[in-house]
Design a protein around this motif. Sequence first.
Motif, PDB file in Angstrom:
ATOM      1  N   ALA A  57       0.834  -1.210   0.000  1.00  0.00           N
ATOM      2  CA  ALA A  57       0.000   0.000   0.000  1.00  0.00           C
ATOM      3  C   ALA A  57       0.863   1.252   0.000  1.00  0.00           C
ATOM      4  CB  ALA A  57      -0.929  -0.016   1.210  1.00  0.00           C
ATOM      5  N   ARG A  58       1.960   1.222   0.735  1.00  0.00           N
ATOM      6  CA  ARG A  58       2.861   2.385   0.814  1.00  0.00           C
ATOM      7  C   ARG A  58       3.457   2.687  -0.558  1.00  0.00           C
ATOM      8  NH1 ARG A  58       6.072   4.300   5.432  1.00  0.00           N
ATOM      9  NH2 ARG A  58       7.850   5.488   4.691  1.00  0.00           N
ATOM     10  N   ILE A  59       3.863   1.659  -1.281  1.00  0.00           N
ATOM     11  CA  ILE A  59       4.429   1.849  -2.618  1.00  0.00           C
ATOM     12  C   ILE A  59       3.378   2.421  -3.565  1.00  0.00           C
ATOM     13  CG2 ILE A  59       5.339   0.628  -4.641  1.00  0.00           C
ATOM     14  CD1 ILE A  59       6.678  -1.346  -2.661  1.00  0.00           C
ATOM     15  N   ALA A  60       2.178   1.827  -3.554  1.00  0.00           N
ATOM     16  CA  ALA A  60       1.110   2.290  -4.443  1.00  0.00           C
ATOM     17  C   ALA A  60       0.715   3.733  -4.137  1.00  0.00           C
ATOM     18  CB  ALA A  60      -0.102   1.371  -4.315  1.00  0.00           C
ATOM     19  N   THR A  61       0.596   4.072  -2.862  1.00  0.00           N
ATOM     20  CA  THR A  61       0.208   5.426  -2.473  1.00  0.00           C
ATOM     21  C   THR A  61       1.262   6.449  -2.889  1.00  0.00           C
ATOM     22  OG1 THR A  61      -1.047   4.614  -0.573  1.00  0.00           O
ATOM     23  CG2 THR A  61      -0.371   6.912  -0.518  1.00  0.00           C
ATOM     24  N   THR A  62       2.531   6.105  -2.704  1.00  0.00           N
ATOM     25  CA  THR A  62       3.604   7.020  -3.104  1.00  0.00           C
ATOM     26  C   THR A  62       3.586   7.260  -4.602  1.00  0.00           C
ATOM     27  OG1 THR A  62       4.975   6.226  -1.260  1.00  0.00           O
ATOM     28  CG2 THR A  62       6.088   7.459  -3.004  1.00  0.00           C
ATOM     29  N   GLY A  63       3.358   6.204  -5.363  1.00  0.00           N
ATOM     30  CA  GLY A  63       3.259   6.366  -6.815  1.00  0.00           C
ATOM     31  C   GLY A  63       2.142   7.302  -7.217  1.00  0.00           C
ATOM     32  N   GLU A  64       0.986   7.175  -6.565  1.00  0.00           N
ATOM     33  CA  GLU A  64      -0.149   8.059  -6.840  1.00  0.00           C
ATOM     34  C   GLU A  64       0.191   9.504  -6.481  1.00  0.00           C
ATOM     35  OE1 GLU A  64      -3.016   7.553  -8.238  1.00  0.00           O
ATOM     36  OE2 GLU A  64      -3.092   5.365  -8.396  1.00  0.00           O
ATOM     37  N   LEU A  65       0.788   9.713  -5.326  1.00  0.00           N
ATOM     38  CA  LEU A  65       1.108  11.068  -4.875  1.00  0.00           C
ATOM     39  C   LEU A  65       2.095  11.759  -5.809  1.00  0.00           C
ATOM     40  CD1 LEU A  65       1.498  10.422  -1.030  1.00  0.00           C
ATOM     41  CD2 LEU A  65      -0.326  11.735  -2.141  1.00  0.00           C
ATOM     42  N   LEU A  66       3.026  10.994  -6.346  1.00  0.00           N
ATOM     43  CA  LEU A  66       4.044  11.562  -7.222  1.00  0.00           C
ATOM     44  C   LEU A  66       3.570  11.705  -8.659  1.00  0.00           C
ATOM     45  CD1 LEU A  66       7.154   9.635  -5.857  1.00  0.00           C
ATOM     46  CD2 LEU A  66       6.604  12.050  -5.496  1.00  0.00           C
ATOM     47  N   GLY A  67       2.390  11.171  -8.948  1.00  0.00           N
ATOM     48  CA  GLY A  67       1.869  11.231 -10.303  1.00  0.00           C
ATOM     49  C   GLY A  67       2.384  10.148 -11.213  1.00  0.00           C
ATOM     50  N   HIS A  68       2.914   9.066 -10.622  1.00  0.00           N
ATOM     51  CA  HIS A  68       3.461   7.973 -11.432  1.00  0.00           C
ATOM     52  C   HIS A  68       2.944   6.613 -10.949  1.00  0.00           C
ATOM     53  CE1 HIS A  68       6.095  10.899 -13.250  1.00  0.00           C
ATOM     54  NE2 HIS A  68       6.593  11.226 -12.066  1.00  0.00           N
ATOM     55  N   PRO A  69       1.626   6.407 -10.994  1.00  0.00           N
ATOM     56  CA  PRO A  69       1.082   5.121 -10.532  1.00  0.00           C
ATOM     57  C   PRO A  69       1.552   3.947 -11.377  1.00  0.00           C
ATOM     58  CG  PRO A  69      -0.599   6.405 -11.661  1.00  0.00           C
ATOM     59  CD  PRO A  69       0.570   7.320 -11.468  1.00  0.00           C
ATOM     60  N   ASP A  70       1.879   4.211 -12.638  1.00  0.00           N
ATOM     61  CA  ASP A  70       2.363   3.133 -13.505  1.00  0.00           C
ATOM     62  C   ASP A  70       3.712   2.607 -13.016  1.00  0.00           C
ATOM     63  OD1 ASP A  70       3.343   5.692 -14.110  1.00  0.00           O
ATOM     64  OD2 ASP A  70       3.873   5.129 -16.164  1.00  0.00           O
ATOM     65  N   ARG A  71       4.569   3.494 -12.548  1.00  0.00           N
ATOM     66  CA  ARG A  71       5.872   3.066 -12.029  1.00  0.00           C
ATOM     67  C   ARG A  71       5.702   2.271 -10.738  1.00  0.00           C
ATOM     68  NH1 ARG A  71       9.147   8.815 -12.827  1.00  0.00           N
ATOM     69  NH2 ARG A  71       8.737   9.002 -15.083  1.00  0.00           N
ATOM     70  N   ALA A  72       4.760   2.698  -9.914  1.00  0.00           N
ATOM     71  CA  ALA A  72       4.503   1.959  -8.677  1.00  0.00           C
ATOM     72  C   ALA A  72       3.965   0.571  -8.992  1.00  0.00           C
ATOM     73  CB  ALA A  72       3.509   2.724  -7.806  1.00  0.00           C
ATOM     74  N   ALA A  73       3.094   0.472  -9.992  1.00  0.00           N
ATOM     75  CA  ALA A  73       2.550  -0.837 -10.382  1.00  0.00           C
ATOM     76  C   ALA A  73       3.656  -1.755 -10.874  1.00  0.00           C
ATOM     77  CB  ALA A  73       1.482  -0.652 -11.459  1.00  0.00           C
ATOM     78  N   LYS A  74       4.589  -1.201 -11.636  1.00  0.00           N
ATOM     79  CA  LYS A  74       5.718  -2.015 -12.106  1.00  0.00           C
ATOM     80  C   LYS A  74       6.613  -2.440 -10.949  1.00  0.00           C
ATOM     81  CE  LYS A  74       9.513  -2.179 -15.419  1.00  0.00           C
ATOM     82  NZ  LYS A  74      10.418  -2.825 -14.453  1.00  0.00           N
ATOM     83  N   MET A  75       6.847  -1.526  -9.998  1.00  0.00           N
ATOM     84  CA  MET A  75       7.645  -1.863  -8.828  1.00  0.00           C
ATOM     85  C   MET A  75       7.004  -3.005  -8.049  1.00  0.00           C
ATOM     86  SD  MET A  75       8.755   0.514  -5.554  1.00  0.00           S
ATOM     87  CE  MET A  75      10.035   1.439  -6.412  1.00  0.00           C
ATOM     88  N   LEU A  76       5.685  -2.953  -7.888  1.00  0.00           N
ATOM     89  CA  LEU A  76       4.975  -4.005  -7.163  1.00  0.00           C
ATOM     90  C   LEU A  76       5.050  -5.336  -7.912  1.00  0.00           C
ATOM     91  CD1 LEU A  76       1.867  -2.008  -5.929  1.00  0.00           C
ATOM     92  CD2 LEU A  76       3.650  -3.014  -4.498  1.00  0.00           C
ATOM     93  N   ALA A  77       4.920  -5.293  -9.221  1.00  0.00           N
ATOM     94  CA  ALA A  77       5.009  -6.527 -10.010  1.00  0.00           C
ATOM     95  C   ALA A  77       6.403  -7.139  -9.892  1.00  0.00           C
ATOM     96  CB  ALA A  77       4.666  -6.241 -11.470  1.00  0.00           C
ATOM     97  N   ASP A  78       7.433  -6.294  -9.966  1.00  0.00           N
ATOM     98  CA  ASP A  78       8.808  -6.777  -9.815  1.00  0.00           C
ATOM     99  C   ASP A  78       9.040  -7.324  -8.405  1.00  0.00           C
ATOM    100  OD1 ASP A  78       9.274  -5.985 -12.399  1.00  0.00           O
ATOM    101  OD2 ASP A  78      10.309  -4.122 -11.853  1.00  0.00           O
ATOM    102  N   PHE A  79       8.479  -6.628  -7.411  1.00  0.00           N
ATOM    103  CA  PHE A  79       8.589  -7.060  -6.020  1.00  0.00           C
ATOM    104  C   PHE A  79       7.994  -8.462  -5.858  1.00  0.00           C
ATOM    105  CE2 PHE A  79       7.145  -7.451  -1.673  1.00  0.00           C
ATOM    106  CZ  PHE A  79       8.117  -6.836  -0.905  1.00  0.00           C
TER     107      PHE A  79
END
Length: 287
Positions: free
Chosen positions: A131-153
């Motif tokens: 949730a922390r990763i996804a929320t940070t991605g949203e706040l920074l305007g880059h939810p796609d990068r957060a989604a990729k980070m989660l998939a890699d994780f």
Amino acid sequence: MWGCVRGSDLKGAALAALFAALGAATSAWAEEPARVVSMNLCTDQLALALADPDQIVSLSHFATDPTMSVSWKQAEDYPLNYGRAEEISILHPDLVLADTWSNPDTIRMLRTLGIEVEQLPPGTSLPEIRARIATTGELLGHPDRAAKMLADFDARLAAIEKPAPGLRAAIIGPSGYGYGPRTLEGQILEMAGFSNVVSGPGLDWGGRLPLEDLVMDRPDLVVVGGSMKGQGTSRAQEVLAHPVLRDLPVVRGLRDASWTCGAPAMLTAVAELAALGRQIEKEELTQ
């Protein structure tokens, strides 16, 4: 006539769709923070991984400490802050990333000045980390990068070969403090396939663990050390040199910056622990 009207309608619809798409893109761009300040070590690491380089205007003073930050080299390109409202406000940020436990006076002052501050709870359990990763991605305007980070994780975690269930371990720090299942250390143990010796009523977040109890428990592995590598000595750390630990399967010097935050870097610690577990299994089979 019908064909001309219909073609005109289609052309108008296409233009309307184009302008709508451009409007949505412009709106998304406008909402993306242009000046981001992080005042917490763990938000530093996520900001460096998810934000555009020119979005970040300052990181916490821990960001360049190699004993605490896995991103210390990357962080050297940015100005540092000490979490004080005065130094952060003059940077004119449109977003400040903080932790739940960040200085409340700083948070209150920044919000009084009209500066947006987002406090992210420390991630200890796997759902909280995600949730922390996804929320940070949203706040920074880059939810796609957060989604990729989660998939890699998820892919990295699934690829870690764990020992068979049954191995028991404990992590102890200065003054004999044991880390319970609700701590990040406890989560790393669990993700590596170990049962945590430090558990039970009142020990969700850990507590003082008498060395006599540790000896009686006879865990398969005891991870000993301070919070991170490179720390100095103290009376509290003298407990970790107690002779009784010589009779236990102790490993020292394992905890480094990868143990600091609930973020992808923690998988390095998980993989190292899992490898130790597989080694213990092999040694038991040969005895």
